[in-house]
Design an enzyme around this catalytic site. Sequence first.
Site, mmCIF file in Angstrom:
data_model
loop_
_atom_site.group_PDB
_atom_site.id
_atom_site.type_symbol
_atom_site.label_atom_id
_atom_site.label_comp_id
_atom_site.label_asym_id
_atom_site.label_seq_id
_atom_site.Cartn_x
_atom_site.Cartn_y
_atom_site.Cartn_z
ATOM 1 N N MET A 40 0.801 -1.212 0.000
ATOM 2 C CA MET A 40 0.000 0.000 0.000
ATOM 3 C C MET A 40 0.842 1.274 0.000
ATOM 4 O O MET A 40 0.330 2.374 -0.188
ATOM 5 C CB MET A 40 -0.962 0.009 1.197
ATOM 6 C CG MET A 40 -1.910 -1.172 1.211
ATOM 7 S SD MET A 40 -2.772 -1.411 -0.383
ATOM 8 C CE MET A 40 -3.476 -3.032 -0.158
ATOM 9 N N SER B 200 -12.026 -9.186 2.069
ATOM 10 C CA SER B 200 -12.421 -8.454 3.269
ATOM 11 C C SER B 200 -12.827 -9.389 4.398
ATOM 12 O O SER B 200 -13.675 -10.268 4.217
ATOM 13 C CB SER B 200 -13.596 -7.514 2.947
ATOM 14 O OG SER B 200 -14.082 -6.912 4.124
ATOM 15 N N ARG C 35 -12.188 -10.576 13.676
ATOM 16 C CA ARG C 35 -10.930 -10.643 12.913
ATOM 17 C C ARG C 35 -9.782 -9.931 13.624
ATOM 18 O O ARG C 35 -8.611 -10.134 13.274
ATOM 19 C CB ARG C 35 -11.122 -10.025 11.531
ATOM 20 C CG ARG C 35 -11.426 -8.530 11.551
ATOM 21 C CD ARG C 35 -11.502 -7.962 10.158
ATOM 22 N NE ARG C 35 -11.934 -6.568 10.168
ATOM 23 C CZ ARG C 35 -11.912 -5.761 9.106
ATOM 24 N NH1 ARG C 35 -11.458 -6.225 7.953
ATOM 25 N NH2 ARG C 35 -12.336 -4.517 9.195
ATOM 26 N N ARG D 32 11.703 -3.091 -4.431
ATOM 27 C CA ARG D 32 11.302 -4.314 -3.734
ATOM 28 C C ARG D 32 12.017 -5.573 -4.201
ATOM 29 O O ARG D 32 11.638 -6.674 -3.810
ATOM 30 C CB ARG D 32 9.779 -4.502 -3.882
ATOM 31 C CG ARG D 32 8.959 -3.354 -3.328
ATOM 32 C CD ARG D 32 9.161 -3.157 -1.836
ATOM 33 N NE ARG D 32 8.335 -2.071 -1.316
ATOM 34 C CZ ARG D 32 8.296 -1.703 -0.043
ATOM 35 N NH1 ARG D 32 9.046 -2.339 0.847
ATOM 36 N NH2 ARG D 32 7.531 -0.703 0.351
#
Length: 248
Positions: free
Chosen positions: A93, A105, A175, A202
């Site tokens: 992100m 989700s 969660r 990365r």
Amino acid sequence: MSHTPDSAESAPVSFRSEVTVELVKHSAADSDVLWAARVSTAGEQSLEELHKDPERSKGLINYLMRDRHGSPFEHNSMTFFVSAPIFVFREFMRHRVGWSYNEESGRYRQLDPVFYVPGESRKLVQQGRPGKYEFVEGSSAQHELTGRVMEDTYRQAYAAYQEMLAAGVAREVARSVLPVGLFSSMYATCNARSLMHFLGLRTQHEQAKVPSFPQREIEMVGEQMEAHWATLMPLTYAAFNANGRIAP
């Protein structure tokens, strides 16, 4: 309050050391770079590049990469389906320009009990300080400890998650007890320019002019994305490497 079990409730806890990256769809070719670049001098005649062999213009691609004329590398698209631990997505992100994400989700579905445990090749010991540290091989005792503690923790966390769900606690609340080593999945869409920037940060590579120190798990994702992209745009990929793996 009664609760109808989801399929994940009866599934055994499992552990993985690998990440996976699937190329779902794409519109990406070396010719995309050429017609985008040549519109500046040829106007509508640049559309002729769609039907020409891009190999004849690999010098132009290299020039654009070398002199960092970056916008022609944006007129393409690749969508990947990534399965990796949640902590990998938290690093993803940070890459916001030229990327789009949609992740599964935990508010809307019960999360599967699949957790990350480092493989034997994962270096475990950090030496030095930030900016100058390196990772070295861990001992067999450290690997045994890491695997045992992580697996025990994951089992306890998922048992707590199931207990809360069985009691009727909302998924979005339950969660919270799950660790970032839980596997998640997402679609990630990018163009070649944004992917090059990602790879420059990365992945480690012998041709990189600027050193990078990525966490190994996100580097594993980057390596698989790079392999897909290299097949789609081989001339652009070659120019990227030849010019130090610096995004234009």
